[in-house]
Structures are given as C-alpha cells and as structure tokens.
Design a protein around this motif. Structure first.
Motif, PDB file in Angstrom:
ATOM      1  N   GLY A 359       0.792  -1.223   0.000  1.00 41.57           N
ATOM      2  CA  GLY A 359       0.000   0.000   0.000  1.00 41.57           C
ATOM      3  C   GLY A 359       0.822   1.269   0.000  1.00 41.57           C
ATOM      4  N   GLY A 360       2.134   1.157   0.235  1.00 42.88           N
ATOM      5  CA  GLY A 360       2.998   2.331   0.241  1.00 42.88           C
ATOM      6  C   GLY A 360       3.386   2.742  -1.165  1.00 42.88           C
ATOM      7  N   PRO A 361       3.857   3.970  -1.346  1.00 43.17           N
ATOM      8  CA  PRO A 361       4.163   4.463  -2.694  1.00 43.17           C
ATOM      9  C   PRO A 361       5.308   3.735  -3.378  1.00 43.17           C
ATOM     10  CG  PRO A 361       4.827   6.064  -1.019  1.00 43.17           C
ATOM     11  CD  PRO A 361       4.020   5.027  -0.319  1.00 43.17           C
ATOM     12  N   VAL A 362       6.320   3.287  -2.635  1.00 44.55           N
ATOM     13  CA  VAL A 362       7.420   2.544  -3.250  1.00 44.55           C
ATOM     14  C   VAL A 362       6.926   1.180  -3.725  1.00 44.55           C
ATOM     15  CG1 VAL A 362       9.645   1.423  -2.825  1.00 44.55           C
ATOM     16  CG2 VAL A 362       9.223   3.731  -1.952  1.00 44.55           C
ATOM     17  N   TYR A 363       6.223   0.499  -2.845  1.00 51.40           N
ATOM     18  CA  TYR A 363       5.658  -0.814  -3.178  1.00 51.40           C
ATOM     19  C   TYR A 363       4.777  -0.725  -4.426  1.00 51.40           C
ATOM     20  CZ  TYR A 363       2.413  -4.803  -2.268  1.00 51.40           C
ATOM     21  OH  TYR A 363       1.624  -5.922  -2.351  1.00 51.40           O
ATOM     22  N   ASP A 364       3.847   0.224  -4.433  1.00 53.60           N
ATOM     23  CA  ASP A 364       2.933   0.349  -5.576  1.00 53.60           C
ATOM     24  C   ASP A 364       3.677   0.689  -6.861  1.00 53.60           C
ATOM     25  OD1 ASP A 364       0.752  -0.291  -4.037  1.00 53.60           O
ATOM     26  OD2 ASP A 364       0.066   1.773  -3.768  1.00 53.60           O
ATOM     27  N   ALA A 365       4.649   1.589  -6.770  1.00 58.52           N
ATOM     28  CA  ALA A 365       5.405   1.974  -7.967  1.00 58.52           C
ATOM     29  C   ALA A 365       6.207   0.801  -8.511  1.00 58.52           C
ATOM     30  CB  ALA A 365       6.325   3.146  -7.649  1.00 58.52           C
ATOM     31  N   TYR A 366       6.812   0.016  -7.615  1.00 60.30           N
ATOM     32  CA  TYR A 366       7.595  -1.138  -8.053  1.00 60.30           C
ATOM     33  C   TYR A 366       6.733  -2.085  -8.881  1.00 60.30           C
ATOM     34  CZ  TYR A 366      10.627  -5.259  -7.799  1.00 60.30           C
ATOM     35  OH  TYR A 366      11.404  -6.346  -8.123  1.00 60.30           O
ATOM     36  N   PHE A 367       5.555  -2.376  -8.391  1.00 55.58           N
ATOM     37  CA  PHE A 367       4.733  -3.361  -9.088  1.00 55.58           C
ATOM     38  C   PHE A 367       4.058  -2.785 -10.333  1.00 55.58           C
ATOM     39  CE2 PHE A 367       5.049  -5.402  -4.862  1.00 55.58           C
ATOM     40  CZ  PHE A 367       5.719  -6.536  -5.293  1.00 55.58           C
ATOM     41  N   ARG A 368       3.893  -1.481 -10.408  1.00 54.64           N
ATOM     42  CA  ARG A 368       3.474  -0.891 -11.676  1.00 54.64           C
ATOM     43  C   ARG A 368       4.545  -1.096 -12.738  1.00 54.64           C
ATOM     44  NH1 ARG A 368       1.689   4.461  -8.602  1.00 54.64           N
ATOM     45  NH2 ARG A 368      -0.411   3.845  -7.942  1.00 54.64           N
ATOM     46  N   LEU A 369       5.791  -0.920 -12.332  1.00 53.48           N
ATOM     47  CA  LEU A 369       6.887  -1.161 -13.273  1.00 53.48           C
ATOM     48  C   LEU A 369       6.906  -2.616 -13.740  1.00 53.48           C
ATOM     49  CD1 LEU A 369       9.736   0.866 -11.514  1.00 53.48           C
ATOM     50  CD2 LEU A 369       8.745   1.376 -13.747  1.00 53.48           C
ATOM     51  N   VAL A 370       6.755  -3.540 -12.799  1.00 54.72           N
ATOM     52  CA  VAL A 370       6.749  -4.957 -13.158  1.00 54.72           C
ATOM     53  C   VAL A 370       5.595  -5.263 -14.099  1.00 54.72           C
ATOM     54  CG1 VAL A 370       6.522  -7.314 -12.278  1.00 54.72           C
ATOM     55  CG2 VAL A 370       7.901  -5.651 -11.023  1.00 54.72           C
ATOM     56  N   ALA A 371       4.416  -4.727 -13.794  1.00 53.85           N
ATOM     57  CA  ALA A 371       3.245  -4.990 -14.628  1.00 53.85           C
ATOM     58  C   ALA A 371       3.427  -4.459 -16.044  1.00 53.85           C
ATOM     59  CB  ALA A 371       2.003  -4.371 -13.991  1.00 53.85           C
ATOM     60  N   ASP A 372       4.246  -3.433 -16.199  1.00 52.64           N
ATOM     61  CA  ASP A 372       4.505  -2.867 -17.521  1.00 52.64           C
ATOM     62  C   ASP A 372       5.689  -3.533 -18.218  1.00 52.64           C
ATOM     63  OD1 ASP A 372       2.385  -1.194 -17.526  1.00 52.64           O
ATOM     64  OD2 ASP A 372       3.490   0.647 -17.169  1.00 52.64           O
ATOM     65  N   GLY A 373       6.219  -4.602 -17.624  1.00 50.79           N
ATOM     66  CA  GLY A 373       7.267  -5.351 -18.288  1.00 50.79           C
ATOM     67  C   GLY A 373       8.680  -4.979 -17.893  1.00 50.79           C
ATOM     68  N   ALA A 374       8.828  -4.043 -16.963  1.00 56.09           N
ATOM     69  CA  ALA A 374      10.171  -3.673 -16.508  1.00 56.09           C
ATOM     70  C   ALA A 374      10.694  -4.723 -15.520  1.00 56.09           C
ATOM     71  CB  ALA A 374      10.159  -2.298 -15.862  1.00 56.09           C
ATOM     72  N   ARG A 375      12.000  -4.706 -15.310  1.00 54.52           N
ATOM     73  CA  ARG A 375      12.644  -5.575 -14.320  1.00 54.52           C
ATOM     74  C   ARG A 375      13.352  -4.687 -13.312  1.00 54.52           C
ATOM     75  NH1 ARG A 375      16.816  -7.784 -16.179  1.00 54.52           N
ATOM     76  NH2 ARG A 375      16.919  -9.621 -14.827  1.00 54.52           N
ATOM     77  N   PRO A 376      12.594  -4.044 -12.406  1.00 56.95           N
ATOM     78  CA  PRO A 376      13.220  -3.047 -11.539  1.00 56.95           C
ATOM     79  C   PRO A 376      14.010  -3.656 -10.398  1.00 56.95           C
ATOM     80  CG  PRO A 376      10.897  -3.258 -11.019  1.00 56.95           C
ATOM     81  CD  PRO A 376      11.147  -4.127 -12.219  1.00 56.95           C
ATOM     82  N   THR A 377      14.962  -2.878  -9.921  1.00 55.98           N
ATOM     83  CA  THR A 377      15.605  -3.110  -8.645  1.00 55.98           C
ATOM     84  C   THR A 377      15.379  -1.845  -7.819  1.00 55.98           C
ATOM     85  OG1 THR A 377      17.637  -3.817  -7.535  1.00 55.98           O
ATOM     86  CG2 THR A 377      17.896  -2.320  -9.421  1.00 55.98           C
ATOM     87  N   THR A 378      16.116  -1.660  -6.735  1.00 57.24           N
ATOM     88  CA  THR A 378      15.955  -0.469  -5.905  1.00 57.24           C
ATOM     89  C   THR A 378      17.322   0.116  -5.578  1.00 57.24           C
ATOM     90  OG1 THR A 378      15.999  -1.712  -3.817  1.00 57.24           O
ATOM     91  CG2 THR A 378      13.836  -1.366  -4.861  1.00 57.24           C
TER      92      THR A 378
END
Length: 414
Positions: A359-378
């Motif tokens: 529910g936090g902004p980092v968590y939500d942003a990470y999974f938006r990236l994943v859903a769009d096909g990115a392979r994020p790290t932090t």
C-alpha cells in the motif's frame, strides 16, 4: 543457485527433539532428497537445548549432529537456526529469560553471553562436518523487539547492532569461515519503529536473508494471481539490495510459502511456480528455501489453520503438486539473470520504511513497473546520483515513485 526446504519433521513437528527418532528423521530426509533439493534449514528449539543459562544439553547437541550427518549422507547441506525463538505463531523462550527471571533478550549482558555460548557450542559441534553450511542466529527474532508482540523486549537500533555483531562473532568463533547469517520477518523492511533495520539486514552476516509471506496484506489487497502476490518474494530480494554495501551481496530467500486460504491448496503449485520463476530472475540470488518440508500433523493443537498444510509433502511423506514444481526447478539447468538496469529510489531513512510496505508508494510503484514489463531493482535515494555505485550494480536509470504513474496496464515511467 541453491534449492532447499525448511525441515519440519513429519512426526512431532519441532517437538521431535523431546523424543528424537533418527529413523524417522532419515525417512523424512529421504523424501526431501528424492525431490532433488540440495539443502535443509533445521530448527533446534532453544529451551530444549539450553534450559538453563549454564546448561547446554550435550545429548541435544549430539542429536543435532546426528541429524546433520544423516542429511549429509543423503547429499543435503544443512543450515542451523539456534534461537528458536518464534516459529509458526509459538514463542519458545527459556525460563531464564521470562516471568520471575524477566531479562531483555537483546540488551541484558548475562542473557547475551548465554546466547553467545549456545551459538558457539552448536557451531563448534558442527564445524568439522562438510555438509554444515553455517548458523542463522534465530528465526524472525525481530518479532520480540517491538509491537505487535504482546510483551516485547524493547531495544534501540544501536543496541540491536551490537547484539548482531556479538552473536555473529560467536558463530564465527565456533565455526570459522562458514555462512553465518541473521534473519527477520518483513517488519524489518516495512515497519517504521522496528529496531532491526534494513541496513543491518543487508550488512551484517555473510549474506542477506529475506522471508516472504503474502499474508502481510499483499494477497488480501491484490488476490492470489496478481503481480504483487506472485512477485512479492522477488520484490524483497531486490528491495534488500538498496542497503547493501557490496553491489553483488548474495541474497537468500530463506522462507517463502503458499499460505491457505489466501492461496488455496489447489492453487499452491501455480503460486509456487510463479514465485520461483520471479525470484530466479533476480541477480545475486544465493538460493530459495521453501517453507516447509512436511505438513504439521492435525493431531497437534492450536496452530493457525494455515500452518497445517504448508508442507511440500504430507505427513505420510507423499509429495504434493507444489513439491513437483520445486523439483523441476531444482533439476532444471540454471541461467544467470541479466542485470536489472532500472532502479526505483527508496528512502534511506528507516523511520519511513513503511513507504515500502504493501500500500505504500514505493511498493505500488515497483509493481506498476513490473506490470509494464520492466525488471526493476531499488537504490537508496541517498545513492541515486552515485555514478560509481550505479555502475557497479549495472543500473542505467533511476526513477522515483512519483514518476511511475498509474495506467490501465499497471504503470509506466513518465
């Protein structure tokens, strides 16, 4: 890459130490080795092994050595957790730390030295065994240090830092050069007032250990097949890297499982397959250790309902579909993941780490990236402009949570 399982004995659960049956243990280990796994994590219960601060029971230590030898005979390496501590909703603390003898687990000098003696004794007993990998201080001991525990042993970040350093040193004294680590549940990464911090998790010990459980709000919010649920373990692996000093510090996915009813038994295999596939796409992953080997017997009372069915095998040692998923993964040829070139900036201040929680902004942003096909790290926000650090990790782009905008497909960078 290592594939293993947290060993839960099919007979007696961890209370088997009270009625240790080596033949039963051997049969359990046979059923684990048959899956092609290469290691187990085992759990001495602290009060059974050290019932008095000055008494570490030789017979209990001998039985632990017998278990490790039996595992080695079957090609299984072993890691040993000592301060149990907390397992499957139950606390196991020796009487010399509670009630009339109430002393802080992390700050009382006598308690800490008693713990150090216990860890050193177990490590020394196993040091000559080639299949012994190393010690973990204990299972999710951070749950004793803050709420929601009903009777926490409060400590400061600095006091926990000293506690970790002292006890890891005791493990090293007992068994030099082995993989000695500490492991906490995800409050370390998500809870603002936890004195066990992400920095400690990523800097103390031979590698970083993470525990991924989607009953933390992830599956409740998103459902069993959603991107955040199936990638939660990979998220914790990549989140941990933000705090590591070594750009290629190994990360051990030490606990991950399929908890019912959020992941119904008929869907456990699909969840296992998706979770493992996502984790294997994380560079510098040391291994995956599934929770757990065998179901908890229904003859035992008062466990939370989800605990009874988490095993890869039944109490009769019959593999479930999820066991076959892990078996295929363990036997498959490994590939080295490509670097993750996009990094999401996370706050370096542990007082606001809840921004990384479900529910936090980092968590939500990470999974938006994943859903769009990115392979994020932090990456820590304090290192976001550190070119040497980014280059060492293969990062070519840093984005902030507010740059990752919601879209109908999950999220995209602006």
């Amino acid at each position: 890459m290592r594939f293993g399982v947290n060993y839960t004995p099919s007979e007696g659960w961890f209370h088997h130490w009270l009625d240790f049956d080596l033949d039963s243990v051997r049969a359990d280990l046979d059923s684990i080795a048959a899956l092609g796994l290469d290691h187990i994590r085992v759990f001495p219960l602290w009060p059974y092994f050290q019932p008095n601060r000055a008494l570490i029971r030789p017979r209990a230590v001998e039985q632990l050595v017998q278990l490790v030898d039996a595992a080695g005979e079957r090609g299984l390496d072993v890691t040993v957790d000592a301060l149990q501590g907390h397992v499957s909703s139950f606390d196991f603390l020796p009487a010399w730390t509670r009630t009339w003898h109430r002393r802080n687990l992390f700050t009382d000098p006598d308690v800490v030295e008693g713990q150090a003696a216990y860890l050193r004794t177990l490590a020394a007993a196993l040091a000559g065994r080639p299949h012994f990998l190393g010690m973990t201080l204990g299972n999710e001991v951070n749950q004793f240090s803050a709420g929601p525990h009903p009777d926490p042993d409060r400590a400061t970040e600095a006091e926990i830092d000293r506690w970790l350093a002292r006890l890891l040193a005791a493990c090293e004294e007992g068994a030099p050069g082995r993989l000695h680590v500490h492991a906490e549940y995800d409050a370390t990464w998500y809870q603002d007032d936890q004195p066990f911090t992400p920095g400690q998790a990523a800097r103390h010990g031979a590698m970083t250990a993470v525990h991924s459980w989607v009953f933390n709000g992830t599956a409740q919010r998103h459902g069993r097949t959603a991107v955040p649920t199936e990638h939660h373990a990979a998220y914790l692996v990549e989140l941990s890297k933000a705090w590591a000093e070594d750009p290629h510090r190994p990360v051990w996915l030490q606990e991950v499982g399929a908890p019912a009813p959020l992941v119904p038994p008929e869907h456990a295999a699909a969840f296992t397959e998706a979770t493992v596939a996502a984790a294997l796409d994380c560079p510098d992953l040391w291994g995956i250790t599934w929770w757990c080997s065998h179901d908890v017997s229904r003859d035992l009372a008062d466990f939370p309902a989800l605990e009874y069915g988490l095993g890869l095998l039944t109490n009769d040692r019959v593999p479930k579909d999820s066991a076959r998923v892990l078996e295929r993964a363990a036997r498959r040829e490994r590939r080295t993941p490509e670097p993750r070139t996009t990094a999401l900036a996370v706050p370096a201040d542990p007082a606001v780490r809840s921004r990384c929680a479900p529910g936090g902004p980092v968590y939500d942003a990470y999974f938006r990236l994943v859903a769009d096909g990115a392979r994020p790290t932090t990456v820590l926000d304090s290192r976001a402009a550190d070119r040497a650090h980014l280059t060492a990790r293969g990062i070519t782009e840093v984005v902030t949570p507010d740059q990752v905008l919601p879209t109908p497909h999950g999220g995209t960078r602006s």
